[in-house]
Scaffold this motif. Sequence first.
Motif, PDB file in Angstrom:
ATOM      1  N   THR A   1       2.075  67.318  42.427  1.00 58.12           N
ATOM      2  CA  THR A   1       3.081  66.267  42.548  1.00 58.12           C
ATOM      3  C   THR A   1       3.349  65.616  41.190  1.00 58.12           C
ATOM      4  OG1 THR A   1       1.471  64.500  42.953  1.00 58.12           O
ATOM      5  CG2 THR A   1       2.238  65.770  44.877  1.00 58.12           C
ATOM      6  N   ASP A   2       4.442  64.858  41.124  1.00 57.10           N
ATOM      7  CA  ASP A   2       4.756  64.131  39.892  1.00 57.10           C
ATOM      8  C   ASP A   2       3.648  63.140  39.547  1.00 57.10           C
ATOM      9  OD1 ASP A   2       7.133  65.515  39.694  1.00 57.10           O
ATOM     10  OD2 ASP A   2       8.354  63.892  40.526  1.00 57.10           O
ATOM     11  N   ASP A   3       3.127  62.467  40.563  1.00 58.03           N
ATOM     12  CA  ASP A   3       2.050  61.492  40.323  1.00 58.03           C
ATOM     13  C   ASP A   3       0.800  62.181  39.789  1.00 58.03           C
ATOM     14  OD1 ASP A   3       3.632  59.394  41.135  1.00 58.03           O
ATOM     15  OD2 ASP A   3       2.804  59.300  43.164  1.00 58.03           O
ATOM     16  N   GLU A   4       0.473  63.343  40.351  1.00 60.65           N
ATOM     17  CA  GLU A   4      -0.692  64.085  39.855  1.00 60.65           C
ATOM     18  C   GLU A   4      -0.457  64.570  38.434  1.00 60.65           C
ATOM     19  OE1 GLU A   4      -2.492  66.033  43.966  1.00 60.65           O
ATOM     20  OE2 GLU A   4      -0.687  66.894  43.052  1.00 60.65           O
ATOM     21  N   LEU A   5       0.758  65.055  38.158  1.00 60.65           N
ATOM     22  CA  LEU A   5       1.073  65.544  36.818  1.00 60.65           C
ATOM     23  C   LEU A   5       0.943  64.427  35.789  1.00 60.65           C
ATOM     24  CD1 LEU A   5       2.006  68.221  35.473  1.00 60.65           C
ATOM     25  CD2 LEU A   5       4.342  67.303  35.574  1.00 60.65           C
ATOM     26  N   ASP A   6       1.238  63.226  36.201  1.00 65.99           N
ATOM     27  CA  ASP A   6       1.179  62.075  35.299  1.00 65.99           C
ATOM     28  C   ASP A   6      -0.251  61.753  34.857  1.00 65.99           C
ATOM     29  OD1 ASP A   6       2.691  59.969  33.965  1.00 65.99           O
ATOM     30  OD2 ASP A   6       1.641  58.577  35.302  1.00 65.99           O
ATOM     31  N   THR A   7      -1.246  62.331  35.545  1.00 68.79           N
ATOM     32  CA  THR A   7      -2.646  62.075  35.181  1.00 68.79           C
ATOM     33  C   THR A   7      -3.180  63.082  34.173  1.00 68.79           C
ATOM     34  OG1 THR A   7      -3.663  63.459  36.921  1.00 68.79           O
ATOM     35  CG2 THR A   7      -3.033  61.196  37.520  1.00 68.79           C
ATOM     36  N   PHE A   8      -2.364  64.006  33.714  1.00 72.09           N
ATOM     37  CA  PHE A   8      -2.790  65.045  32.779  1.00 72.09           C
ATOM     38  C   PHE A   8      -3.615  64.468  31.640  1.00 72.09           C
ATOM     39  CE2 PHE A   8      -1.554  67.445  28.805  1.00 72.09           C
ATOM     40  CZ  PHE A   8      -2.365  68.551  29.030  1.00 72.09           C
ATOM     41  N   TYR A   9      -4.834  65.017  31.486  1.00 71.67           N
ATOM     42  CA  TYR A   9      -5.719  64.680  30.357  1.00 71.67           C
ATOM     43  C   TYR A   9      -6.358  63.299  30.472  1.00 71.67           C
ATOM     44  CZ  TYR A   9      -6.812  67.059  25.898  1.00 71.67           C
ATOM     45  OH  TYR A   9      -7.398  67.790  24.891  1.00 71.67           O
ATOM     46  N   LYS A  10      -6.104  62.589  31.557  1.00 72.21           N
ATOM     47  CA  LYS A  10      -6.681  61.254  31.710  1.00 72.21           C
ATOM     48  C   LYS A  10      -8.056  61.332  32.360  1.00 72.21           C
ATOM     49  CE  LYS A  10      -2.236  58.847  32.172  1.00 72.21           C
ATOM     50  NZ  LYS A  10      -1.378  58.018  33.068  1.00 72.21           N
ATOM     51  N   ASP A  11      -8.833  60.271  32.224  1.00 72.29           N
ATOM     52  CA  ASP A  11     -10.140  60.211  32.872  1.00 72.29           C
ATOM     53  C   ASP A  11      -9.987  60.387  34.381  1.00 72.29           C
ATOM     54  OD1 ASP A  11     -11.354  59.774  30.462  1.00 72.29           O
ATOM     55  OD2 ASP A  11     -11.605  57.610  30.734  1.00 72.29           O
ATOM     56  N   GLY A  12     -10.842  61.211  34.972  1.00 67.76           N
ATOM     57  CA  GLY A  12     -10.828  61.419  36.416  1.00 67.76           C
ATOM     58  C   GLY A  12      -9.733  62.327  36.918  1.00 67.76           C
ATOM     59  N   THR A  13      -8.978  62.940  36.020  1.00 70.86           N
ATOM     60  CA  THR A  13      -7.852  63.784  36.426  1.00 70.86           C
ATOM     61  C   THR A  13      -8.314  65.086  37.070  1.00 70.86           C
ATOM     62  OG1 THR A  13      -5.795  64.817  35.675  1.00 70.86           O
ATOM     63  CG2 THR A  13      -7.691  64.982  34.208  1.00 70.86           C
ATOM     64  N   SER A  14      -7.442  65.662  37.884  1.00 69.53           N
ATOM     65  CA  SER A  14      -7.624  67.026  38.368  1.00 69.53           C
ATOM     66  C   SER A  14      -6.924  68.027  37.455  1.00 69.53           C
ATOM     67  CB  SER A  14      -7.055  67.160  39.792  1.00 69.53           C
ATOM     68  OG  SER A  14      -7.753  66.327  40.690  1.00 69.53           O
ATOM     69  N   LEU A  15      -6.328  67.509  36.370  1.00 73.87           N
ATOM     70  CA  LEU A  15      -5.543  68.336  35.450  1.00 73.87           C
ATOM     71  C   LEU A  15      -6.059  68.154  34.025  1.00 73.87           C
ATOM     72  CD1 LEU A  15      -2.011  67.469  36.885  1.00 73.87           C
ATOM     73  CD2 LEU A  15      -3.418  69.467  37.437  1.00 73.87           C
ATOM     74  N   PRO A  16      -7.253  68.673  33.746  1.00 71.68           N
ATOM     75  CA  PRO A  16      -7.829  68.525  32.408  1.00 71.68           C
ATOM     76  C   PRO A  16      -7.204  69.485  31.404  1.00 71.68           C
ATOM     77  CG  PRO A  16      -9.301  69.772  33.798  1.00 71.68           C
ATOM     78  CD  PRO A  16      -8.167  69.337  34.681  1.00 71.68           C
ATOM     79  N   ALA A  17      -7.731  69.480  30.190  1.00 65.87           N
ATOM     80  CA  ALA A  17      -7.172  70.294  29.105  1.00 65.87           C
ATOM     81  C   ALA A  17      -7.217  71.785  29.411  1.00 65.87           C
ATOM     82  CB  ALA A  17      -7.915  70.009  27.805  1.00 65.87           C
ATOM     83  N   HIS A  18      -8.228  72.224  30.172  1.00 64.28           N
ATOM     84  CA  HIS A  18      -8.320  73.593  30.655  1.00 64.28           C
ATOM     85  C   HIS A  18      -8.384  73.543  32.182  1.00 64.28           C
ATOM     86  CE1 HIS A  18      -9.611  74.026  26.490  1.00 64.28           C
ATOM     87  NE2 HIS A  18      -9.344  75.311  26.573  1.00 64.28           N
ATOM     88  N   PRO A  19      -7.793  74.517  32.861  1.00 60.54           N
ATOM     89  CA  PRO A  19      -7.726  74.457  34.321  1.00 60.54           C
ATOM     90  C   PRO A  19      -9.101  74.352  34.982  1.00 60.54           C
ATOM     91  CG  PRO A  19      -6.279  76.166  33.483  1.00 60.54           C
ATOM     92  CD  PRO A  19      -7.101  75.707  32.325  1.00 60.54           C
ATOM     93  N   ALA A  20      -9.204  73.461  35.943  1.00 57.86           N
ATOM     94  CA  ALA A  20     -10.431  73.279  36.717  1.00 57.86           C
ATOM     95  C   ALA A  20     -10.216  73.831  38.119  1.00 57.86           C
ATOM     96  CB  ALA A  20     -10.804  71.798  36.785  1.00 57.86           C
ATOM     97  N   PRO A  21     -11.268  74.379  38.757  1.00 59.71           N
ATOM     98  CA  PRO A  21     -11.110  75.028  40.063  1.00 59.71           C
ATOM     99  C   PRO A  21     -11.185  74.057  41.224  1.00 59.71           C
ATOM    100  CG  PRO A  21     -13.373  75.251  39.337  1.00 59.71           C
ATOM    101  CD  PRO A  21     -12.642  74.494  38.240  1.00 59.71           C
ATOM    102  N   ARG A  22     -10.822  74.585  42.402  1.00 59.68           N
ATOM    103  CA  ARG A  22     -11.018  73.927  43.695  1.00 59.68           C
ATOM    104  C   ARG A  22     -10.186  72.652  43.873  1.00 59.68           C
ATOM    105  NH1 ARG A  22     -16.097  75.384  42.099  1.00 59.68           N
ATOM    106  NH2 ARG A  22     -16.639  73.247  41.553  1.00 59.68           N
ATOM    107  N   GLN A  23      -9.118  72.530  43.131  1.00 57.57           N
ATOM    108  CA  GLN A  23      -8.217  71.394  43.297  1.00 57.57           C
ATOM    109  C   GLN A  23      -6.855  71.833  43.829  1.00 57.57           C
ATOM    110  OE1 GLN A  23      -9.266  68.224  42.758  1.00 57.57           O
ATOM    111  NE2 GLN A  23     -11.284  69.031  42.192  1.00 57.57           N
ATOM    112  N   PHE A  24      -6.389  72.985  43.361  1.00 61.81           N
ATOM    113  CA  PHE A  24      -5.072  73.492  43.744  1.00 61.81           C
ATOM    114  C   PHE A  24      -5.186  74.994  44.025  1.00 61.81           C
ATOM    115  CE2 PHE A  24      -4.550  70.038  40.698  1.00 61.81           C
ATOM    116  CZ  PHE A  24      -3.769  69.156  41.427  1.00 61.81           C
ATOM    117  N   LYS A  25      -4.434  75.468  45.022  1.00 60.42           N
ATOM    118  CA  LYS A  25      -4.477  76.887  45.369  1.00 60.42           C
ATOM    119  C   LYS A  25      -4.068  77.762  44.195  1.00 60.42           C
ATOM    120  CE  LYS A  25      -2.724  80.323  48.627  1.00 60.42           C
ATOM    121  NZ  LYS A  25      -1.789  80.615  49.747  1.00 60.42           N
TER     122      LYS A  25
END
Length: 272
Positions: free
Chosen positions: A79-103
């Motif tokens: 979502t746009d709200d999730e994308l807005d958390t890119f690189y922030k503390d606690g994000t599901s969207l870190p600098a390298h892809p992390a598993p088990r958050q999105f299909k």
Amino acid sequence: MSAEEIMNDSKQISGALRLKILGLYHKANAGHIGCSLSCIDLMIAVLFLQKSEDDTFILSKGHAAAALYACLNVTGEITDDELDTFYKDGTSLPAHPAPRQFKGIPFATGSLGHGLPIATGIAHAAKVSGEETYSFALLSDGETNEGTTWEAAHYAIQNGLDNLFMIVDNNGLQGFGTTDKVLGETASVEKWNAIGFETITIDGHDIASISQAIGELKTHKNRLPKAIIANTVKGKGVSYMENRLEWHYLPMNKNQYEQATLEVKDNIIQTK
């Protein structure tokens, strides 16, 4: 959007995603911009035009995560709200892809050399299970230096995995130099054909041609895994980033960001 609409508007879609990527990196004050801009057209061709719901896509060059996040935002998975958390503390969207958050992100990547082995295992599992699915792995050209990449390649050949697609973002630059000077040219058609892949080379910024090539290779049920060497430009679309090693690392300042977005917007207007 339908496949036909995406094909017709591919240059505008590419430009819009470049703007999205630039915005993410600027807001985060982060690097790895050049490598995301070099592979975004490859992702558009695979994720929007060739990947089915049951296929798997592995971004092996995980440092280009923002390009993947931008694509999954367009498809509605992020979502746009999730994308807005890119690189922030606690994000599901870190600098390298992390598993088990999105299909669309089934495995953590970024430690280079592991994407092709994972994709190879998935392709083999599909063969054993009798599933008519494809496994795609997007690698950097520097990543073809890795021993695990070559081990996976030989495994794929031995097991006749013609449902495996290795796509190489061949932009000619890696961590500390040009790929031909670091360990020599390991992302060549000749090498991959010689070991037993069905290999083609293509313009990695021509979305229609990339999609057409993948579609044609899918029809080749010849027990040969597929390799697409996609010739690209690091930092594509931003003049001061193109073919410049430093944009593997540097963040943009305000003036650089404004110039980059202006150039991409101008290009979108010119292609309408």
